[in-house]
Motif scaffolding. Structure first.
Motif, PDB file in Angstrom:
ATOM      1  N   ARG A   1      21.355  -2.060  72.010  1.00 20.96           N
ATOM      2  CA  ARG A   1      20.119  -1.448  72.504  1.00 20.96           C
ATOM      3  C   ARG A   1      18.957  -1.810  71.597  1.00 20.96           C
ATOM      4  O   ARG A   1      19.095  -1.790  70.378  1.00 20.96           O
ATOM      5  CB  ARG A   1      20.268   0.078  72.562  1.00 20.96           C
ATOM      6  CG  ARG A   1      21.238   0.528  73.614  1.00 20.96           C
ATOM      7  CD  ARG A   1      21.395   2.032  73.601  1.00 20.96           C
ATOM      8  NE  ARG A   1      22.215   2.454  74.729  1.00 20.96           N
ATOM      9  CZ  ARG A   1      22.455   3.730  75.052  1.00 20.96           C
ATOM     10  NH1 ARG A   1      21.927   4.706  74.319  1.00 20.96           N
ATOM     11  NH2 ARG A   1      23.211   4.015  76.080  1.00 20.96           N
ATOM     12  N   HIS A   2      17.822  -2.157  72.213  1.00 18.01           N
ATOM     13  CA  HIS A   2      16.591  -2.466  71.476  1.00 18.01           C
ATOM     14  C   HIS A   2      15.435  -1.751  72.160  1.00 18.01           C
ATOM     15  O   HIS A   2      15.341  -1.769  73.387  1.00 18.01           O
ATOM     16  CB  HIS A   2      16.304  -3.967  71.496  1.00 18.01           C
ATOM     17  CG  HIS A   2      17.381  -4.811  70.904  1.00 18.01           C
ATOM     18  ND1 HIS A   2      17.420  -5.137  69.569  1.00 18.01           N
ATOM     19  CD2 HIS A   2      18.473  -5.390  71.451  1.00 18.01           C
ATOM     20  CE1 HIS A   2      18.484  -5.891  69.328  1.00 18.01           C
ATOM     21  NE2 HIS A   2      19.142  -6.055  70.460  1.00 18.01           N
ATOM     22  N   THR A   3      14.555  -1.140  71.376  1.00 15.65           N
ATOM     23  CA  THR A   3      13.360  -0.531  71.965  1.00 15.65           C
ATOM     24  C   THR A   3      12.272  -1.588  72.085  1.00 15.65           C
ATOM     25  O   THR A   3      11.983  -2.302  71.118  1.00 15.65           O
ATOM     26  CB  THR A   3      12.876   0.653  71.105  1.00 15.65           C
ATOM     27  OG1 THR A   3      13.940   1.594  70.992  1.00 15.65           O
ATOM     28  CG2 THR A   3      11.681   1.335  71.753  1.00 15.65           C
TER      29      THR A   3
ATOM     30  N   ILE B   1      13.970   1.482  76.279  1.00 18.26           N
ATOM     31  CA  ILE B   1      15.163   0.978  75.596  1.00 18.26           C
ATOM     32  C   ILE B   1      15.850  -0.003  76.526  1.00 18.26           C
ATOM     33  O   ILE B   1      16.190   0.347  77.661  1.00 18.26           O
ATOM     34  CB  ILE B   1      16.121   2.118  75.225  1.00 18.26           C
ATOM     35  CG1 ILE B   1      15.407   3.102  74.286  1.00 18.26           C
ATOM     36  CG2 ILE B   1      17.391   1.562  74.579  1.00 18.26           C
ATOM     37  CD1 ILE B   1      16.186   4.378  74.039  1.00 18.26           C
TER      38      ILE B   1
ATOM     39  N   HIS C   1      22.015  -7.286  81.307  1.00 18.90           N
ATOM     40  CA  HIS C   1      20.929  -6.530  80.672  1.00 18.90           C
ATOM     41  C   HIS C   1      20.437  -5.445  81.613  1.00 18.90           C
ATOM     42  O   HIS C   1      20.676  -5.502  82.824  1.00 18.90           O
ATOM     43  CB  HIS C   1      19.785  -7.466  80.271  1.00 18.90           C
ATOM     44  CG  HIS C   1      19.211  -8.232  81.426  1.00 18.90           C
ATOM     45  ND1 HIS C   1      19.807  -9.348  81.944  1.00 18.90           N
ATOM     46  CD2 HIS C   1      18.120  -8.005  82.196  1.00 18.90           C
ATOM     47  CE1 HIS C   1      19.106  -9.790  82.962  1.00 18.90           C
ATOM     48  NE2 HIS C   1      18.068  -8.982  83.155  1.00 18.90           N
TER      49      HIS C   1
ATOM     50  N   LEU D   1      17.102   1.442  80.187  1.00 14.84           N
ATOM     51  CA  LEU D   1      17.483   2.855  80.303  1.00 14.84           C
ATOM     52  C   LEU D   1      16.347   3.661  80.940  1.00 14.84           C
ATOM     53  O   LEU D   1      15.181   3.248  80.914  1.00 14.84           O
ATOM     54  CB  LEU D   1      17.814   3.439  78.927  1.00 14.84           C
ATOM     55  CG  LEU D   1      19.009   2.841  78.181  1.00 14.84           C
ATOM     56  CD1 LEU D   1      19.292   3.670  76.916  1.00 14.84           C
ATOM     57  CD2 LEU D   1      20.253   2.785  79.062  1.00 14.84           C
TER      58      LEU D   1
ATOM     59  N   LYS E   1      14.956   3.722  85.969  1.00 14.72           N
ATOM     60  CA  LYS E   1      15.724   2.789  85.130  1.00 14.72           C
ATOM     61  C   LYS E   1      16.027   1.525  85.918  1.00 14.72           C
ATOM     62  O   LYS E   1      15.786   1.478  87.134  1.00 14.72           O
ATOM     63  CB  LYS E   1      17.042   3.446  84.709  1.00 14.72           C
ATOM     64  CG  LYS E   1      17.978   3.686  85.901  1.00 14.72           C
ATOM     65  CD  LYS E   1      19.307   4.269  85.469  1.00 14.72           C
ATOM     66  CE  LYS E   1      20.011   4.854  86.664  1.00 14.72           C
ATOM     67  NZ  LYS E   1      21.271   4.291  87.012  1.00 14.72           N
TER      68      LYS E   1
ATOM     69  N   GLN F   1      18.977  -2.698  77.236  1.00 16.65           N
ATOM     70  CA  GLN F   1      20.374  -2.946  76.917  1.00 16.65           C
ATOM     71  C   GLN F   1      20.624  -4.421  77.092  1.00 16.65           C
ATOM     72  O   GLN F   1      20.282  -4.992  78.132  1.00 16.65           O
ATOM     73  CB  GLN F   1      21.269  -2.193  77.897  1.00 16.65           C
ATOM     74  CG  GLN F   1      21.161  -0.700  77.825  1.00 16.65           C
ATOM     75  CD  GLN F   1      22.190  -0.095  78.756  1.00 16.65           C
ATOM     76  OE1 GLN F   1      22.086  -0.231  79.964  1.00 16.65           O
ATOM     77  NE2 GLN F   1      23.184   0.562  78.197  1.00 16.65           N
TER      78      GLN F   1
END
Ligand code: MD5
Ligand code: FE
Length: 201
Positions: free
Chosen positions: A155-157, A141, A175, A178, A115, A143
């Motif tokens: 959160r955005h994939t 993912i 930012h 994950l 991560k 942040q």
């Protein structure tokens, strides 16, 4: 296709899916290999890194900074391939930053279990220039918070070929990424690669 995620921040979905982009990364890594860097505190960074362009981001016991030479090879970082520079400049213009000319491209490689904790990007001389981030391979993912550490985080994939541009009021937003989940991608295998184009000098 264009997905605003905050003022001055936008995801451009799938615009970097061409395998030629990934092939350029492999060519760069033949000259300046991916490696784990040390933090000033003496720990190893989990993400493996290399760079292309006039300047490359490095971390070692002496701190974080941009350098024109790869400390591993003692030679300049590989030049930024024109196709990558064009991709970054086109994406920036599409997101409302027509005057972006990157001189640095940090390339991060994540494998499952790795991560990148929440942080701000503030090692660049000109904080008015945007940053363009290209995601390849396995999804991750990310942040995306605000300018203060305590601000709420969305959160955005990010999938293969997605490009994120952020600048202006979003430039110093917190930012992170994950922990990468296990998987395999036809182009990159069990890895996610992220290219981050910046105006560093
Ligand atoms: C990554 N790398 O995926 C991320 C870039 C770095 C770093 O953060 O400093 O090398 S993608 C994270 C991202 C995407 C879109 C917007 C924002 C961050 N942001 O507004 O801060 O290896
Ligand atoms: Fe960052």
């Amino acid at each position: 296709r264009n997905e605003p995620i905050a003022p001055d921040a936008m995801i451009l979905r799938g615009i970097a899916a061409d395998p030629a982009i990934h092939h350029e990364v492999l060519r760069i890594a033949e000259i300046s290999p991916f490696r784990h860097m040390q933090t000033p505190g003496g720990k190893q960074i989990g993400v493996e890194m290399t760079n292309c362009g006039a300047l490359g981001w490095i971390s070692d016991r002496r701190g974080y900074r941009y350098e024109p030479e790869d400390p591993l090879t003692g030679k300049p970082w590989p030049p930024m391939p024109p196709s990558l520079q064009n991709l970054a400049e086109t994406a920036a213009a599409e997101a409302g930053f027509p005057d972006f000319h990157p001189d640095a491209c940090l390339i991060n490689r994540y494998v499952p279990g790795i991560k990148m904790g929440l942080h701000q990007d503030r090692d660049e001389a000109d904080l008015t220039a945007p940053i363009v981030s290209v995601s390849l391979g396995l999804p991750a993912i990310f942040q995306f918070g605000g300018p203060e550490r305590r601000d709420p985080v969305a959160r955005h994939t990010l999938h293969h070929g997605d490009v994120v541009v952020w600048g202006g009021v979003a430039r110093l937003n917190w930012h992170g990424i994950l922990t990468l989940r296990p998987g395999s991608h036809p182009l990159t295998g069990a890895a996610r690669i992220n290219l981050t184009f910046r105006r560093a000098g």
